[in-house]
Design an enzyme around this catalytic site. Structure first.
Site, PDB file in Angstrom:
ATOM      1  N   GLU A  86       1.162  -1.138  -0.178  1.00  0.00           N
ATOM      2  CA  GLU A  86      -0.248   0.030  -0.168  1.00  0.00           C
ATOM      3  C   GLU A  86       1.037   1.296  -0.206  1.00  0.00           C
ATOM      4  O   GLU A  86       1.948   1.291   0.601  1.00  0.00           O
ATOM      5  CB  GLU A  86      -0.579  -0.064   1.420  1.00  0.00           C
ATOM      6  CG  GLU A  86      -2.293  -1.068   1.432  1.00  0.00           C
ATOM      7  CD  GLU A  86      -2.986  -1.230   0.219  1.00  0.00           C
ATOM      8  OE1 GLU A  86      -3.528   0.209   0.494  1.00  0.00           O
ATOM      9  OE2 GLU A  86      -4.181  -1.473   0.655  1.00  0.00           O
ATOM     10  N   ASP A  87       0.744   1.778  -0.632  1.00  0.00           N
ATOM     11  CA  ASP A  87       0.586   3.248  -0.645  1.00  0.00           C
ATOM     12  C   ASP A  87       2.624   3.680  -0.650  1.00  0.00           C
ATOM     13  O   ASP A  87       2.782   3.933   0.221  1.00  0.00           O
ATOM     14  CB  ASP A  87       0.178   4.094   0.570  1.00  0.00           C
ATOM     15  CG  ASP A  87      -1.237   4.355   0.380  1.00  0.00           C
ATOM     16  OD1 ASP A  87      -1.576   3.768  -0.144  1.00  0.00           O
ATOM     17  OD2 ASP A  87      -1.767   4.843   1.740  1.00  0.00           O
ATOM     18  N   CYS A 125      -6.221   4.451  -4.372  1.00  0.00           N
ATOM     19  CA  CYS A 125      -6.519   3.116  -4.189  1.00  0.00           C
ATOM     20  C   CYS A 125      -7.829   2.219  -4.748  1.00  0.00           C
ATOM     21  O   CYS A 125      -6.983   1.660  -5.878  1.00  0.00           O
ATOM     22  CB  CYS A 125      -6.430   2.262  -2.857  1.00  0.00           C
ATOM     23  SG  CYS A 125      -7.465   2.885  -1.637  1.00  0.00           S
ATOM     24  N   ASP A 304      -0.082  -0.220  -4.760  1.00  0.00           N
ATOM     25  CA  ASP A 304      -1.177   0.209  -5.855  1.00  0.00           C
ATOM     26  C   ASP A 304      -0.883   2.171  -6.201  1.00  0.00           C
ATOM     27  O   ASP A 304      -1.697   2.512  -6.752  1.00  0.00           O
ATOM     28  CB  ASP A 304      -2.561  -0.388  -4.239  1.00  0.00           C
ATOM     29  CG  ASP A 304      -2.103   0.796  -3.682  1.00  0.00           C
ATOM     30  OD1 ASP A 304      -1.226   1.747  -2.995  1.00  0.00           O
ATOM     31  OD2 ASP A 304      -2.903   0.610  -2.032  1.00  0.00           O
TER      32      ASP A 304
END
Length: 620
Positions: A86-87, A125, A304
């Site tokens: 993530e991120d 996302c 993502d």
């Protein structure tokens, strides 16, 4: 309008938006490493619904009818492991980041191929994940506004279902967040199991090939900036020995950030999250080794979108859109690799290319509706991608509309809401300390790079030479020497929007009203009589001109029936200041008209600007 939305503001906004967009809540995400996790997560997997359970059961019966033939077909195909984090931008040692501590991912890069030109389709996302599960741009399927409930037609399937049909065991651990009212259907058809326990180890036949996705939340912006520092230390940093905790004094501060203790501590905190993520990745790779599956498995590692920090996530610059991508090919499938282990290639690839690429690797037919280009396998495109297309739309309660096209040399961004800056206030990220470092800055104390991000407006167009300006801080759009490039990139953007049938040019309220007639957004978008896209683009270009309208024209626009145009006019008047008495009276009348409107959440933003103009301080 620059006011902090906290406390009761969140309740007000959520009550206004709930039902209008069908916002979706998230279920807890538990670690695939076996730890218990009972707290709720932003963007986690969805709570199981009754109809999902029923649909999953029906699909399981259908799939079992052809399991013998399918398993035989899949026996000589590779396993596919996706490690999605993530991120996170390319804050990795293998990307030359000396501050990063990522030995496991660095080893994976030495054993695999690094793609240095990989990009998300959106800097947040949900729209990106909608694209990843369908192979269709979110702007085409109508799932581009983050936290929306528009359905996707059943003719567009969650592509892992195509793997299940030929005998693959498919698992997802655990985040879905597909940003659509069809999410239950997509989950049911895509995955044999989608849960915090999902793992290739749970298949009943150890010889059955698998496609397994693991979504690691450790680098999510909640950990990097919005959690309290104490919670971050307790749940993330505590997993690192003291010698691996990053020193804020050595943190790399980008030119668009002020250099303050809070900024440095937050950057160091993010890198601590990256280190823990790296350990988690090492655990998964070790499990492959323990199970004797390394030589049978192609591994994808990617993020993502960009880092969950200001001027990264949510923006269309490389800091928000560029992602690390590593693909490791075992010896058995080395012939499918585009380069030798440890090498890198700079071909442009986009998330929309990922689904057709996996299908191509496995020798499966690529559905005609998919919009990407396979970059590996038997159906590999004859030529590499020349352009990546990006989109920023509404994210939670923050309205926005920007588009981008990027090639290997230039990034072009078209801002259709130049009357708002990139750093709009937002309830969730505003819980962090780092965001308020920007709010405390006075324009006179900002550098040009800081003002370009944190200022109250943004340019209508942005053009950057990415070869010499990796941070994209020197806007060339107004430079005569780059006029030809600017014109060319403008044309490419419109061509891409028309080719993709980009529904972002259709106001969201109109999308809502059209879909109430029964057709999906995707189906409507393919019908030029229902969505005349060229006409819409022309209208957008005319309406969203630079902030240079005369006061009289803006006052007249306040009387429009379209809430978006009213919001734009109110914001422009707020930025203009020093209004005439007539203009102020029109603003008063506008406030009275829109103060209690419940049919559109834009009324709240019209109210903010009107009250700011009139000097009204209201507690929400």
């Amino acid at each position: 309008m620059n006011r902090c939305l906290i406390g009761d503001d969140y309740t007000l906004i959520s009550q206004t938006l709930l039902g209008y967009y069908g916002w979706r809540n998230s279920a807890p995400l538990s670690s695939f490493l076996g730890e218990n996790s009972s707290h709720s997560e932003i963007g986690g997997g969805r709570a199981t619904r009754f109809n999902e359970v029923m649909l999953r059961g029906l699909l399981s019966i259908l799939f079992s009818c052809s399991v013998v033939t399918a398993t035989a077909f899949a026996a000589d195909r590779p396993n596919i492991l996706w490690i999605t984090v993530e991120d996170m931008s390319a804050t990795l040692g293998c990307w030359g980041d000396d501050y990063a501590d990522t030995p496991h991912v660095d080893r994976l890069a030495k054993e695999g191929v690094r793609y240095t030109g990989a990009f998300a389709t959106a800097p947040v996302c949900s729209p990106s994940r909608s694209c990843l599960i369908t192979g269709v741009y979110a702007q085409t399927s109508g799932t581009h506004q983050m936290r929306s409930d528009f359905v996707i037609p059943e003719s567009i399937v969650a592509w892992p279902a195509l793997l299940r049909k030929v005998g693959y065991y498919t698992t997802n651990n655990v985040k879905t967040d597909y940003n659509t009212g069809s999410e239950s259907r997509l989950i049911a058809e895509a995955w044999d199991e989608s849960s915090a326990k999902a793992h290739w180890r749970r298949r009943s036949d150890a010889e059955q090939p698998f496609f397994a996705v693991f979504n690691d939340m450790t680098t999510h912006q909640s950990r990097s900036m919005t959690w309290s520092y104490a919670k971050f230390q307790r749940e993330v940093q505590s997993k690192l020995p003291a010698e691996r905790i990053h020193d804020p004094a050595a943190a790399p501060v980008p030119p668009y950030y002020p250099d303050t203790p809070v900024i440095r501590r937050t950057i160091a905190r993010h890198y601590d999250c990256v280190s823990v993520m790296d350990d988690n990745t090492g655990t998964l790779l070790k499990q492959l080794e323990e199970d004797g599956l390394v030589e049978d498995t192609i591994v994808f590692f990617y993020s993502d979108h960009g880092a969950g920090l200001p001027r990264h996530k949510r923006v269309l610059h490389d800091s928000g859109m560029h992602v690390p991508l590593i693909i490791r090919f075992p010896e058995k499938y080395r012939h499918l690799a585009p380069a030798a282990p440890g090498e890198s290639i700079d071909d442009l690839v986009s998330f929309v290319d990922f689904p057709p690429t996996v299908l191509s690797l496995l020798g499966l037919e690529i559905p005609g509706y998919m919009q990407g280009k396979a970059f590996l396998g038997g159906a590999k495109a004859a030529e590499p991608r020349k352009i990546v297309y990006g989109a920023r739309d509404r994210i939670d309660e923050v309205f926005d509309f920007s588009r981008s096209v990027r090639n290997k040399d230039y990034l072009y961004i078209r801002n259709y809401m130049p009357h708002f800056g990139w750093n709009q206030r937002s309830v969730y990220p505003d819980q962090s300390e780092i965001r308020h470092e920007f709010y405390r800055m006075k324009p006179s104390s900002m550098t040009s790079a800081q003002h370009a991000y944190a200022g109250p407006t943004r340019p209508r167009e942005e053009l950057y030479d990415v070869r010499v300006d990796p941070h994209q801080i020197t806007n060339l759009a107004a430079e005569a020497d780059h006029a030809a490039t600017l014109g060319r990139m403008r044309s490419i953007l419109v061509e891409q929007a028309l080719e993709l049938r980009d529904l972002g040019y259709l106001p969201e309220i109109d999308q809502v009203n059209l879909t109430r007639q029964g057709a999906s957004s995707y189906e409507l978008g393919q019908d030029a009589s229902k969505v005349p896209l060229q006409k819409l683009i022309d209208q957008v270009e005319a309406n969203f001109a630079p902030v240079a309208k005369e006061e009289g024209a803006l006052v007249k626009q306040l009387s429009s029936e379209h809430p978006f145009l009213v919001m734009q006019a109110a914001r422009d008047l707020e930025l203009r200041g020093n209004l005439s008495g007539e203009a102020r009276r029109s603003v008063e009348a506008t406030l009275e008209t829109w103060r209690d409107r419940k049919d559109t959440p834009l009324a709240l933003f019209i109210r903010f600007s009107c009250e700011s103009i009139l000097g009204i301080k209201t507690e929400y």
